[in-house]
Design a protein around this motif. Structure first.
Motif, PDB file in Angstrom:
ATOM      1  N   GLY A  11       0.830  -1.212   0.000  1.00 13.13           N
ATOM      2  CA  GLY A  11       0.000   0.000   0.000  1.00 13.13           C
ATOM      3  C   GLY A  11       0.856   1.250   0.000  1.00 13.13           C
ATOM      4  N   ALA A  12       0.489   2.185  -0.879  1.00 14.33           N
ATOM      5  CA  ALA A  12       1.266   3.417  -1.035  1.00 14.33           C
ATOM      6  C   ALA A  12       0.415   4.644  -0.744  1.00 14.33           C
ATOM      7  N   GLY A  13      -0.487   4.524   0.238  1.00 12.76           N
ATOM      8  CA  GLY A  13      -1.182   5.709   0.752  1.00 12.76           C
ATOM      9  C   GLY A  13      -0.267   6.390   1.773  1.00 12.76           C
ATOM     10  N   GLY A  14      -0.835   7.298   2.535  1.00 15.75           N
ATOM     11  CA  GLY A  14      -0.023   8.036   3.499  1.00 15.75           C
ATOM     12  C   GLY A  14       0.686   7.119   4.479  1.00 15.75           C
ATOM     13  N   ALA A  15       0.009   6.085   4.966  1.00 15.28           N
ATOM     14  CA  ALA A  15       0.614   5.198   5.967  1.00 15.28           C
ATOM     15  C   ALA A  15       1.782   4.424   5.370  1.00 15.28           C
ATOM     16  N   GLY A  16       1.560   3.805   4.210  1.00 16.65           N
ATOM     17  CA  GLY A  16       2.599   2.991   3.574  1.00 16.65           C
ATOM     18  C   GLY A  16       3.811   3.827   3.188  1.00 16.65           C
ATOM     19  N   VAL A  32       7.840  -1.347  -1.957  1.00 22.30           N
ATOM     20  CA  VAL A  32       6.443  -0.966  -1.772  1.00 22.30           C
ATOM     21  C   VAL A  32       5.648  -1.586  -2.917  1.00 22.30           C
ATOM     22  N   LEU A  33       4.642  -2.381  -2.565  1.00 25.37           N
ATOM     23  CA  LEU A  33       3.764  -2.977  -3.574  1.00 25.37           C
ATOM     24  C   LEU A  33       2.431  -2.247  -3.525  1.00 25.37           C
ATOM     25  N   THR A  34       1.918  -1.859  -4.690  1.00 29.17           N
ATOM     26  CA  THR A  34       0.663  -1.121  -4.680  1.00 29.17           C
ATOM     27  C   THR A  34      -0.181  -1.480  -5.893  1.00 29.17           C
ATOM     28  N   LYS A  35      -1.469  -1.678  -5.666  1.00 31.75           N
ATOM     29  CA  LYS A  35      -2.309  -2.053  -6.800  1.00 31.75           C
ATOM     30  C   LYS A  35      -2.632  -0.839  -7.671  1.00 31.75           C
ATOM     31  N   LEU A  36      -2.497   0.361  -7.103  1.00 35.61           N
ATOM     32  CA  LEU A  36      -2.696   1.600  -7.864  1.00 35.61           C
ATOM     33  C   LEU A  36      -1.346   2.291  -8.008  1.00 35.61           C
ATOM     34  N   ARG A  40      -2.312   7.792  -6.746  1.00 37.87           N
ATOM     35  CA  ARG A  40      -3.766   7.624  -6.906  1.00 37.87           C
ATOM     36  C   ARG A  40      -4.399   7.015  -5.646  1.00 37.87           C
ATOM     37  N   SER A  41      -3.616   6.797  -4.618  1.00 38.89           N
ATOM     38  CA  SER A  41      -4.153   6.219  -3.375  1.00 38.89           C
ATOM     39  C   SER A  41      -5.197   7.158  -2.786  1.00 38.89           C
ATOM     40  N   HIS A  42      -6.092   6.583  -1.991  1.00 40.79           N
ATOM     41  CA  HIS A  42      -7.227   7.379  -1.498  1.00 40.79           C
ATOM     42  C   HIS A  42      -6.789   8.558  -0.617  1.00 40.79           C
ATOM     43  N   GLY A  44      -4.899  10.730  -1.293  1.00 38.57           N
ATOM     44  CA  GLY A  44      -4.849  11.909  -2.159  1.00 38.57           C
ATOM     45  C   GLY A  44      -6.173  12.642  -2.277  1.00 38.57           C
ATOM     46  N   THR A  45      -7.278  12.017  -1.867  1.00 36.08           N
ATOM     47  CA  THR A  45      -8.580  12.692  -1.966  1.00 36.08           C
ATOM     48  C   THR A  45      -8.964  13.386  -0.664  1.00 36.08           C
ATOM     49  N   ALA A  46      -8.171  13.189   0.386  1.00 33.46           N
ATOM     50  CA  ALA A  46      -8.541  13.782   1.683  1.00 33.46           C
ATOM     51  C   ALA A  46      -8.516  15.299   1.553  1.00 33.46           C
ATOM     52  N   GLN A  47      -9.543  15.907   2.088  1.00 29.24           N
ATOM     53  CA  GLN A  47      -9.762  17.312   1.788  1.00 29.24           C
ATOM     54  C   GLN A  47      -9.417  18.223   2.963  1.00 29.24           C
ATOM     55  N   GLY A  48     -10.111  17.956   4.091  1.00 29.99           N
ATOM     56  CA  GLY A  48     -10.234  18.979   5.130  1.00 29.99           C
ATOM     57  C   GLY A  48      -8.990  19.304   5.908  1.00 29.99           C
ATOM     58  N   PHE A 161       1.038  -4.044  -8.718  1.00 30.16           N
ATOM     59  CA  PHE A 161       1.251  -5.377  -8.160  1.00 30.16           C
ATOM     60  C   PHE A 161       0.218  -5.526  -7.047  1.00 30.16           C
ATOM     61  N   GLN A 162      -0.739  -6.396  -7.256  1.00 33.46           N
ATOM     62  CA  GLN A 162      -1.811  -6.547  -6.273  1.00 33.46           C
ATOM     63  C   GLN A 162      -1.522  -7.744  -5.366  1.00 33.46           C
ATOM     64  N   VAL A 163      -1.386  -7.486  -4.091  1.00 37.58           N
ATOM     65  CA  VAL A 163      -1.099  -8.580  -3.159  1.00 37.58           C
ATOM     66  C   VAL A 163      -2.350  -9.431  -2.989  1.00 37.58           C
ATOM     67  N   VAL A 164      -2.197 -10.739  -3.203  1.00 40.99           N
ATOM     68  CA  VAL A 164      -3.344 -11.646  -3.137  1.00 40.99           C
ATOM     69  C   VAL A 164      -3.174 -12.718  -2.063  1.00 40.99           C
ATOM     70  N   GLY A 383      -2.543   2.708   9.279  1.00 39.71           N
ATOM     71  CA  GLY A 383      -3.490   3.433   8.423  1.00 39.71           C
ATOM     72  C   GLY A 383      -4.905   2.929   8.637  1.00 39.71           C
ATOM     73  N   GLU A 384      -5.762   3.201   7.662  1.00 38.70           N
ATOM     74  CA  GLU A 384      -7.182   2.899   7.872  1.00 38.70           C
ATOM     75  C   GLU A 384      -7.450   1.407   8.058  1.00 38.70           C
ATOM     76  N   CYS A 385      -6.603   0.534   7.506  1.00 35.94           N
ATOM     77  CA  CYS A 385      -6.836  -0.910   7.635  1.00 35.94           C
ATOM     78  C   CYS A 385      -6.550  -1.393   9.059  1.00 35.94           C
ATOM     79  N   ASP A 403      -3.355   9.871  12.037  1.00 38.14           N
ATOM     80  CA  ASP A 403      -3.133   8.454  12.353  1.00 38.14           C
ATOM     81  C   ASP A 403      -2.122   7.849  11.341  1.00 38.14           C
ATOM     82  N   LEU A 404      -2.295   8.189  10.057  1.00 37.41           N
ATOM     83  CA  LEU A 404      -1.355   7.677   9.039  1.00 37.41           C
ATOM     84  C   LEU A 404       0.067   8.144   9.325  1.00 37.41           C
ATOM     85  N   LEU A 405       0.170   9.424   9.663  1.00 35.86           N
ATOM     86  CA  LEU A 405       1.515   9.991   9.869  1.00 35.86           C
ATOM     87  C   LEU A 405       2.169   9.369  11.093  1.00 35.86           C
TER      88      LEU A 405
HETATM   89  C1  LIG Z   1     -13.007  11.584   0.078  1.00 30.65           C
HETATM   90  C2  LIG Z   1     -12.263  11.411   1.375  1.00 30.65           C
HETATM   91  C3  LIG Z   1     -11.851  12.526   2.090  1.00 30.65           C
HETATM   92  C4  LIG Z   1     -11.159  12.375   3.300  1.00 30.65           C
HETATM   93  N1  LIG Z   1     -10.748  13.490   3.979  1.00 30.65           N
HETATM   94  C5  LIG Z   1     -10.024  13.342   5.123  1.00 30.65           C
HETATM   95  C6  LIG Z   1      -9.493  14.483   5.807  1.00 30.65           C
HETATM   96  O1  LIG Z   1      -9.637  15.628   5.385  1.00 30.65           O
HETATM   97  N2  LIG Z   1      -8.802  14.276   6.954  1.00 30.65           N
HETATM   98  C7  LIG Z   1      -8.591  13.034   7.454  1.00 30.65           C
HETATM   99  O2  LIG Z   1      -7.945  12.908   8.500  1.00 30.65           O
HETATM  100  N3  LIG Z   1      -9.063  11.939   6.810  1.00 30.65           N
HETATM  101  C8  LIG Z   1      -9.762  12.068   5.660  1.00 30.65           C
HETATM  102  N4  LIG Z   1     -10.217  10.945   5.006  1.00 30.65           N
HETATM  103  C9  LIG Z   1      -9.807   9.618   5.473  1.00 30.65           C
HETATM  104  C10 LIG Z   1      -8.368   9.337   5.049  1.00 30.65           C
HETATM  105  O3  LIG Z   1      -8.088  10.007   3.861  1.00 30.65           O
HETATM  106  C11 LIG Z   1      -8.116   7.843   4.851  1.00 30.65           C
HETATM  107  O4  LIG Z   1      -8.531   7.135   5.972  1.00 30.65           O
HETATM  108  C12 LIG Z   1      -6.619   7.609   4.625  1.00 30.65           C
HETATM  109  O5  LIG Z   1      -6.153   8.409   3.570  1.00 30.65           O
HETATM  110  C13 LIG Z   1      -6.284   6.164   4.370  1.00 30.65           C
HETATM  111  O6  LIG Z   1      -4.906   6.096   4.088  1.00 30.65           O
HETATM  112  P1  LIG Z   1      -4.130   4.711   3.998  1.00 30.65           P
HETATM  113  O7  LIG Z   1      -2.686   5.027   3.848  1.00 30.65           O
HETATM  114  O8  LIG Z   1      -4.544   3.843   5.112  1.00 30.65           O
HETATM  115  O9  LIG Z   1      -4.695   4.049   2.672  1.00 30.65           O
HETATM  116  P2  LIG Z   1      -5.019   4.621   1.200  1.00 30.65           P
HETATM  117  O10 LIG Z   1      -4.569   6.009   1.001  1.00 30.65           O
HETATM  118  O11 LIG Z   1      -6.428   4.279   0.919  1.00 30.65           O
HETATM  119  O12 LIG Z   1      -4.084   3.736   0.313  1.00 30.65           O
HETATM  120  C14 LIG Z   1      -4.264   2.333   0.182  1.00 30.65           C
HETATM  121  C15 LIG Z   1      -3.115   1.788  -0.625  1.00 30.65           C
HETATM  122  O13 LIG Z   1      -3.165   0.379  -0.589  1.00 30.65           O
HETATM  123  C16 LIG Z   1      -2.951  -0.139  -1.880  1.00 30.65           C
HETATM  124  N5  LIG Z   1      -3.589  -1.455  -1.925  1.00 30.65           N
HETATM  125  C17 LIG Z   1      -4.834  -1.805  -1.516  1.00 30.65           C
HETATM  126  N6  LIG Z   1      -5.020  -3.131  -1.697  1.00 30.65           N
HETATM  127  C18 LIG Z   1      -3.862  -3.617  -2.196  1.00 30.65           C
HETATM  128  C19 LIG Z   1      -3.418  -4.902  -2.598  1.00 30.65           C
HETATM  129  N7  LIG Z   1      -4.207  -5.974  -2.514  1.00 30.65           N
HETATM  130  N8  LIG Z   1      -2.169  -5.022  -3.090  1.00 30.65           N
HETATM  131  C20 LIG Z   1      -1.350  -3.938  -3.212  1.00 30.65           C
HETATM  132  N9  LIG Z   1      -1.720  -2.709  -2.850  1.00 30.65           N
HETATM  133  C21 LIG Z   1      -2.953  -2.555  -2.344  1.00 30.65           C
HETATM  134  C22 LIG Z   1      -3.525   0.898  -2.811  1.00 30.65           C
HETATM  135  O14 LIG Z   1      -2.928   0.797  -4.084  1.00 30.65           O
HETATM  136  C23 LIG Z   1      -3.135   2.184  -2.094  1.00 30.65           C
HETATM  137  O15 LIG Z   1      -1.829   2.563  -2.465  1.00 30.65           O
HETATM  138  C24 LIG Z   1     -10.897  11.078   3.795  1.00 30.65           C
HETATM  139  C25 LIG Z   1     -11.317   9.964   3.077  1.00 30.65           C
HETATM  140  C26 LIG Z   1     -12.010  10.124   1.892  1.00 30.65           C
HETATM  141  C27 LIG Z   1     -12.479   8.887   1.170  1.00 30.65           C
END
Ligand SMILES: Cc1cc2nc3c(=O)[nH]c(=O)nc-3n(C[C@H](O)[C@H](O)[C@H](O)COP(=O)(O)OP(=O)(O)OC[C@H]3O[C@@H](n4cnc5c(N)ncnc54)[C@H](O)[C@@H]3O)c2cc1C
Length: 584
Positions: A11-16, A32-36, A40-42, A44-48, A161-164, A383-385, A403-405
């Motif tokens: 996973g390559a979101g903020g936590a990874g 780092v293995l990431t399916k996206l 493009r990890s979620h 990136g959509t966090a707003q507030g 690369f999607q981890v299965v 992270g969120e998981c 929490d991610l940081l």
């Molecule tokens: C629209 C939106 C707005 C938000 N705004 C805020 C905000 O303002 N403030 C706040 O604190 N929180 C906010 N949140 C919540 C917060 O953004 C998320 O909880 C957080 O970004 C999750 O980060 P993460 O690193 O855990 O995972 P993600 O950023 O979701 O990344 C998951 C990663 O895992 C990878 N992955 C998943 N499955 C696999 C697999 N099988 N194999 C390989 N790779 C895999 C993906 O490719 C991706 O890179 C928001 C959430 C949303 C949806």
């Protein structure tokens, strides 16, 4: 093909990304293995924003932040973890600033801060400005900043690369240790083995089990389900957050920042109805309360035009505030609803947003396997998981990014220490066989032309039943129907058929596999919700409307059993704040 690394981050979101950065800084050979693609990890959509008690605009303290987190989580929050979160929030945000993150600034040039739901001054007195932000694109900026740092430090990325599957030396439920992962590469359809000493799961949330959600299509809970399938417990899955202000019908998020900047919620009579539910904090009450209040108004016939939504009004904020502080979300209203927020109120409805539950971990992100928090060597989650649990029964806005940081950084540091202490695991014979057989069975049905039941049809039915029966309000009747339904859907998924039998870029095959994860996690959610006979945070039972600390001040652990999940419970860590009634 097999790749030897010391650490693998899934996973390559903020936590990874922060974990990978920390590992690279410590000189650990990391993949780092990431399916996206990472950016493009979620995240990136966090707003507030991301909260930290910097006190740049008014007095603030990490103890106040810790208290708000515990109370916001309806006292299910583990207080040792909330203390780590609130203390380290400050240094991680400052570190991000030093990495170059372009925060909005105050007139003096400090990081600008704004109000967010449930964040208060002096243990609940009034709302405080604690959320640090870069307009309403904070997550985007965090992701870009961390990705650049990872590239600079030579982290090796395996995109698409999607981890299965996860690999272990011995049974992880009985003391075995992590040994790596198996990944399906989209470009060639091959299974690749990554042997490693330490594995971090950072795969994000799973809001896609609901019909109306703010979550991206890819949020299917892969890592959580894989951990569960290896016999390890999953914590507090009955707590799923519904964010009050989603775009009607599609769920795209209009950030709480709109209310943090002064936006209001109105019913059909034009009343600021939050006055009745949270007289002190009004629209800045925590999300579970605001979502319930909206449902109450709608049920009482005061939804707009008697329908199932209310208005978010930002007209009075004026063009300057809207354009400088919430430009993206007002653009969403124009684009998806054809509404001009400068002139008209915006129709909104609760949207499934955030998983409080997940993989249980220690405050060092080590995955635990029982009620005594025994660690699974080499396996980490952040992270969120993950479920540390800093969010308890309800997360406060801006507490996820922090929490991610905090725990992303801690996981990287702990993994580096662990990698220095152990040898690389031995190669595992036939490591890819179990998952190869599962995926081939789906592809074989495609080749045979069997069109029994499609991924889309099963997913649609799952999302409907979860939304209608396991949403903001629940009761035994709704949940029992949901359980029967989800189990039927699992049966149907056992025969799911796809049209694409090719090996390269077979996204349909991967979606069929992901749907299996969502079904597992939906089943755990329903079983946990049915068992928990109380209302706490986001879990609101109409047949048990009160919080019941005597019986239910405890975390749920769900284990995979022969006939579905079996439940155990573990105590909540309470260090500073005794549970009290929760009013705002
Ligand atoms: C629209 C939106 C707005 C938000 N705004 C805020 C905000 O303002 N403030 C706040 O604190 N929180 C906010 N949140 C919540 C917060 O953004 C998320 O909880 C957080 O970004 C999750 O980060 P993460 O690193 O855990 O995972 P993600 O950023 O979701 O990344 C998951 C990663 O895992 C990878 N992955 C998943 N499955 C696999 C697999 N099988 N194999 C390989 N790779 C895999 C993906 O490719 C991706 O890179 C928001 C959430 C949303 C949806």
């Amino acid at each position: 093909m097999e790749y030897p690394f010391d650490a693998v981050v899934v996973g390559a979101g903020g936590a990874g990304l922060w974990a990978a950065l920390e590992l690279a800084r410590e000189g650990v050979n990391t993949a780092v293995l990431t399916k996206l693609y990472p950016t493009r990890s979620h995240t990136g959509t966090a707003q507030g924003g991301v909260c930290a008690a910097l006190g740049n605009l008014e007095e603030d303290h990490w103890e106040w932040h810790m208290f708000d987190t515990v109370k916001g989580g309806d006292y299910l929050t583990d207080q040792d973890a909330a203390e780590v979160l609130a203390r380290e929030a400050i240094e991680t945000v400052i570190e991000l600033e030093h990495m170059g993150l372009p925060f909005n600034r105050t007139a003096e040039g400090k990081i600008d801060q704004r109000r967010f739901g449930g964040h208060t001054r002096n243990y609940g007195e009034a709302a405080v400005r604690r959320s640090c932000f870069a307009a309403d694109r904070t997550g985007h900026m965090i992701l870009q900043t961390l990705y650049q740092q990872c590239i600079k430090h030579g982290v090796k990325f395996f995109d698409e690369f999607q981890v299965v599957d996860l690999l272990f030396e011995g049974d992880p439920a009985k003391g075995g240790r992590a040994a790596g992962v198996v990944a399906h590469r989209l470009a060639d359809g091959q299974l690749h083995t990554f042997r490693a000493k330490a594995v971090l799961i950072a795969t994000g949330g799973f809001g896609r089990m609901f019909r109306i959600t703010s979550n991206a299509h890819s949020l299917t809970g892969d890592g959580v389900a894989l951990v569960y399938r290896h016999g390890l417990p999953i914590e507090d899955m009955e707590f799923f957050q519904f964010h009050p202000t989603g775009i009607v019908g599609i769920g795209i998020l209009l950030s709480e920042a709109a209310r943090g900047e002064g936006g209001t919620l109105l019913n059909d009579l034009g009343e600021r109805f939050m006055e009745r539910y949270a007289p002190k904090l009004m629209e800045l009450a925590p999300r579970d309360m605001v979502s319930r209040a909206m449902y109450q108004e709608i049920r009482a016939g005061r939804g707009i035009g008697g329908k199932d939504y209310v208005y978010l009004d930002v007209r009075h904020l004026g063009r300057k505030v809207i354009e400088e502080k919430i430009p993206d979300i007002t653009e969403f209203a124009r684009l998806y609803q054809g509404v001009e927020p400068l002139k008209e109120p915006v129709p909104v409805q609760p949207t499934a947003h955030y998983a409080m539950g997940g993989i249980p971990t220690t405050v060092w992100a080590e995955v635990t396997r029982d009620e005594k928090n025994t660690v699974v060597p080499g396996l980490f989650a952040a992270g969120e998981c993950a479920c540390v649990s800093v969010h308890g029964a309800n997360r406060l806005g801006t507490n996820s990014l922090v929490d991610l940081l905090v725990f992303g950084r801690r996981s990287g540091r702990q993994m580096a220490r662990y990698c220095g202490q152990v040898d690389r695991p031995r190669p595992i014979a036939d490591a890819t066989e179990p998952i190869r057989a599962q995926l081939e069975a789906i592809r074989d049905r495609a080749a045979s032309g069997d069109r029994a039941d499609s991924v889309a049809a099963i997913r649609h039915d799952l999302q409907d039943v979860m939304m209608d029966n396991v949403g903001v309000y629940r009761d035994a009747g709704l949940l029992s129907v949901a359980l029967t339904k989800v189990r039927e859907l699992k049966q149907r998924h056992g025969r799911v058929s796809i049209a694409d039998c090719s090996h390269v870029f077979n996204t349909e095959l991967l979606e069929a596999n992901e749907l299996g994860y969502l079904l597992d996690l939906a089943e755990i959610t329903v079983v946990g919700a049915l068992a928990r006979q109380e209302s706490r945070g986001a879990h609101s039972r109409e047949d048990f409307p009160e919080r019941d600390d005597k019986k239910w001040l405890k975390h749920t652990l769900a284990y995979r059993g022969k006939d579905g999940p079996t439940l155990k419970y573990k105590p909540v860590s309470i260090t500073r704040f005794e549970p009290k009634p929760r009013t705002y």
